[in-house]
Scaffold this active site. Structure first.
Site, mmCIF file in Angstrom:
data_model
loop_
_atom_site.group_PDB
_atom_site.id
_atom_site.type_symbol
_atom_site.label_atom_id
_atom_site.label_comp_id
_atom_site.label_asym_id
_atom_site.label_seq_id
_atom_site.Cartn_x
_atom_site.Cartn_y
_atom_site.Cartn_z
ATOM 1 N N GLU A 103 51.624 59.185 77.882
ATOM 2 C CA GLU A 103 52.391 58.991 76.664
ATOM 3 C C GLU A 103 53.860 58.870 77.030
ATOM 4 O OE1 GLU A 103 53.258 60.673 72.183
ATOM 5 O OE2 GLU A 103 52.078 61.912 73.537
ATOM 6 N N ASN A 157 46.100 57.238 66.421
ATOM 7 C CA ASN A 157 46.255 58.499 67.143
ATOM 8 C C ASN A 157 46.403 59.639 66.148
ATOM 9 O OD1 ASN A 157 47.099 60.305 69.521
ATOM 10 N ND2 ASN A 157 48.822 60.504 68.102
ATOM 11 N N GLU A 158 45.504 60.596 66.230
ATOM 12 C CA GLU A 158 45.552 61.797 65.384
ATOM 13 C C GLU A 158 45.744 61.444 63.911
ATOM 14 O OE1 GLU A 158 48.438 64.472 67.045
ATOM 15 O OE2 GLU A 158 47.138 65.046 68.708
ATOM 16 N N CYS A 167 51.834 60.416 69.695
ATOM 17 C CA CYS A 167 52.684 60.245 68.516
ATOM 18 C C CYS A 167 53.576 59.031 68.653
ATOM 19 C CB CYS A 167 53.513 61.504 68.284
ATOM 20 S SG CYS A 167 52.546 62.955 67.835
#
Length: 803
Positions: free
Chosen positions: A48, A368-369, A251
């Site tokens: 990331e 993502n999430e 994120c």
């Protein structure tokens, strides 16, 4: 609790009691009953763009703000004036340099004006990179830039690598500036070493010149690729032998808003045409390490690329459903760029960028999430479009409050961050997992609490968990630690697998756990049984409190009593004095109650003594508005830890106890708005009882915990049995090993051990291998033998089988 015969001596460590047993624990490996094959993709990495992991990290660019796009000020550039010369600088958009006339990004440039230059004087600008430009004697550095000048400026530009005190270590000149932008290159041969050097660009004639895209790379990059990677960091990735690379986030994929979301098409092509983008982790990203480079990195690591694409959702807003076609098309085009023939639109562009062969992308994660209704609405848009055109692509769905089932994903992505003991308890999580559903990708996991900046104890917790992933690698087919990198001067997450500054790097103990599991994966799982006494958790204790999650609420009449003695009784005559307010929020005392009016997550107020035990805690609570109920905190020993009764959690659908990373005794329930509730919590030893309006909702006893963990596989090519053993007890333990079905062994076993003198030991830039594996040989006389495993250790035994 299973029991063996105990000696009198007891040890206590990390919240667990351990007893020394006269009879050793036992690990039995049924080597003659091979189970399923180990997923070849099991152990990978997750990159990331966080903590300056790309720019300032893996991406080998040495200068910061090379395109002057970070602001209207020359951030990270300083004026240099020598010998009485004077200069001024300004970031402008005057006649932008454009390799592509239609370019709309990176329009800023730097104007440098020399107004007074004595005969021996010079002036210009300097860039210190990321806390210094690391220069090494004998190395070559390649400078590139675009420049133009105003009429009347006839001088050359001098480019130098200098120490902080001005000593020149390398020099070259750039000549031929004119009225129009032109690209230039210079070569700098270093004649000195300095980790904190700088690049200096000066002129010795008055006048004005403009600079753009000033870039400095070491000639030596990993695999010697242009626009390449920092060799030491890339090599540390290679030494992990990852089976896949998930990129670029995290994120970072979502962004706070859609304006900051990751869009891969803005990260390919000429560097000057890529978007300079504000990163959610508080810095500017150049996208020099873009979609193409991530695919190339995966290829160079011999790993499967796994691209995580934005699903039309950010942290604060979502793309309307009637505008989702663009995002679905982005996913289709990303696959074509990676895999399409050179005759296709995006495959041709990939070939133009230097890679005519397909990258063979097989895995695509949608979001993502992300979760909830918005994700459930967007998931099928991607699934149907991608499967219709690329049915071979394995689609990964997020698990965030559940995962979408229509259509069913191929793989689901689960994330875990918690304490070492949490991960130990989760080692058996997948033993009874539904084998008929999607496969599992444990896309992010790490011990993030009670682990310093990455200590041995945290690594041991992860190793225990990983034995369970390996044993269940028929359903868990991928797993990756997170995050991967951190620049030690820009730590926005803790801990991180690889820590670095501008010239040095080290892996935390968890790095070696990942390495040992990946290098000793094996091909077939061998059933393994562990027999050992459980470690009994001590009686907890702590302060009390109240809190909210996406909700406004108020609380009154708080009281804590033990054995008839009042330990605490709320008195708000002095407001919130004496309370520890956590997580922000908007707390105030109103009408004799403590009121919280913010809609933020995880807002808490704590009061009392951390040493309190065996008490009864009563209060009244009322929800004023919002999405959930309220949090009633008890046994708060560490304000960073979850220790509460969650009433009306999970969208106001459940009541549950959350302690030490566990959600326990969850039952259906909701909290009404505007109604006062009577709440009572009784703590007695390891037991807690919770009452709502006089009715008992929970009667929960903290479970005992294991300390011994193991998994076994067979390496078919080497004809070796691989046994991984984790001893999470603080002291050495003797364990009997029984290798059923192995009547004979060939020679000695190879033994690799990760441990240290203290469970809190960490590595550092000055002691990079303080906690690192050690190897030895172990004589083995037969299929049943005993071995003494060090406390807080991961041991890998490779036992040769007789041919």
């Amino acid at each position: 609790m299973r029991k063996l015969v105990f000696q009198v001596t007891l040890w206590c460590f990390a919240g667990l009691f351990f007893a020394a047993a006269e009879t050793p624990a036992r690990i039995t490996v049924r080597a003659n009953q091979p189970a399923h094959r180990v997923a070849p993709t099991l152990w990978g990495i997750f990159f990331e763009d966080i903590n300056l992991s790309a720019d300032g990290g893996l991406y080998a660019e040495l200068l910061r703000n090379r395109s002057f796009e970070e602001s209207d000020q020359p951030d990270h550039w300083t004026v240099v004036e020598r010998g009485g010369a004077e200069a001024s600088v300004a970031v402008t958009c005057e006649r932008p340099w454009a390799a592509d006339p239609a370019r709309t990004r990176n329009l800023r440039n730097l104007r440098v004006t020399l107004t007074c230059v004595p005969p021996q004087g010079a002036a210009g600008v300097a860039n210190h990179g990321y806390w210094g430009v690391p220069v090494k004697s004998g190395e070559i550095y390649d400078l590139s830039l675009a420049a133009r000048c105003a009429p009347g400026f006839k001088g050359a530009l001098t480019v130098q690598l200098e120490t902080a005190d001005g000593k020149v270590m390398a020099r070259d000149a750039i000549k031929g500036l004119g009225a129009d932008w032109k690209p230039f290159k210079a070569t700098l041969h270093a004649q000195g070493t300095d980790r904190e050097a700088r690049l200096v660009i000066t002129a010795s004639q008055p006048g004005t010149f403009w600079l753009d895209m000033v870039s400095l790379f070491p000639r030596q990059t990993w695999k010697n690729r242009p626009n390449g990677l920092r060799p030491d960091l890339a090599e540390m990735l290679a030494e992990l032998q990852p089976a896949f690379v998930r990129f670029p986030g995290g994120c970072w994929v979502e962004g706070d808003t859609m304006k900051e979301a990751y869009r891969w098409k803005e990260t390919i092509g000429p560097l000057a045409e890529r978007r300079t983008q504000w990163n959610i982790w508080q810095y500017w990203a150049t996208h020099g390490l873009g979609y193409h480079e991530y695919l190339q990195l995966s290829r160079d690591l011999n790993a499967e690329p796994l691209f995580c694409i934005n699903v039309g959702m950010s942290h604060k807003e979502n793309v309307p459903l009637n505008r989702m076609e663009e995002f679905v098309q982005d996913a289709l085009d990303a696959i074509e760029y990676a895999n399409g023939p050179v005759s296709s639109t995006w495959g041709a562009l990939r070939a133009k960028h230097g890679h005519p062969q397909p990258f063979n992308l097989k895995y695509l994660e949608i979001g993502n999430e992300n979760g909830g209704r918005a994700y459930a609405e967007r998931w099928p848009l991607f699934h149907r479009a991608i499967k219709a055109r690329y049915p071979e692509i394995q689609l990964i769905a997020n698990v965030w409050g559940g995962y979408p089932t229509n259509p069913m994903p191929d793989i689901i992505d689960e994330h875990y961050y918690d304490t070492p003991e949490f991960f130990m308890r989760q080692a058996a999580r997948y033993d009874s997992y539904d084998r008929k559903g999607p496969k599992v990708f444990v896309g992010e996991y790490a011990v993030t609490r009670n682990t310093g900046q990455g200590n041995l104890r945290g690594a041991i917790g992860e190793a225990a968990f990983m034995t369970g992933l390996e044993r269940n690698s028929d359903v868990v087919i991928m797993a990756a630690y997170a995050p991967l990198f951190v620049h030690v001067k820009h730590r926005r997450w803790n801990p991180d697998l690889i820590n670095f500054d501008n010239s040095r790097a080290y892996g935390i103990p968890s790095y070696y756990v990942q390495q040992l599991f990946a290098r000793n994966r094996g091909d077939v799982v061998l059933p393994t049984t562990v027999e050992a006494p459980l470690a009994e958790a001590p009686a907890p204790g702590g302060a009390v409190g109240v809190g909210t999650w996406l909700t406004q609420a108020e609380f009154k009449d708080l009281k804590v009593v033990r054995n008839g003695q009042t330990l605490f009784e709320s008195d708000f005559s002095q407001g919130t004095k004496g309370w520890e307010l956590l997580g922000g929020g908007d707390w105030k005392v109103q009408d004799g109650a403590l009121r919280q009016s913010s809609a933020r997550e995880n807002v808490r107020a704590v009061v009392g003594d951390r040493a309190w035990t065996d008490y009864t805690y009563t209060l009244k609570a009322r929800k004023l508005g919002g999405a959930e109920g309220f949090l009633i905190l008890f046994n708060v020993a560490d304000s960073r830890e979850k220790a509460w009764w969650n009433l009306g959690g999970w969208g106001n659908t459940r009541h549950a106890i959350e302690m030490d990373g566990n959600t326990s005794d969850s039952v259906a329930g909701s909290i009404e708005t505007g109604r006062w509730y009577d709440i009572r919590i009784e703590t007695r030893g390891r037991n807690v009882k919770c009452f709502l309006d006089g009715r008992q909702i929970h009667d929960f006893t903290m479970p005992s915990s294991p300390w011994l963990f193991a998994s076994a596989t067979r390496d078919e090519a080497a004809r070796e049995l691989i046994l991984k053993v984790v001893n999470a007890a603080p002291e050495p333990r003797e364990v009997e090993l029984s290798l059923a079905g192995m009547s004979s062994l060939k020679g000695s076993a190879r033994l690799t051990v990760l441990t240290s003198d203290n469970p809190t030991d960490e590595n550092s830039l000055d002691e990079p291998t303080k906690v690192s594996p050690r190897t030895a040989s172990l004589p083995v006389s037969g299929p049943v033998f005993r071995h003494r495993f060090p406390g807080n250790s991961l041991t890998v035994l490779r036992l040769p089988e007789a041919r």
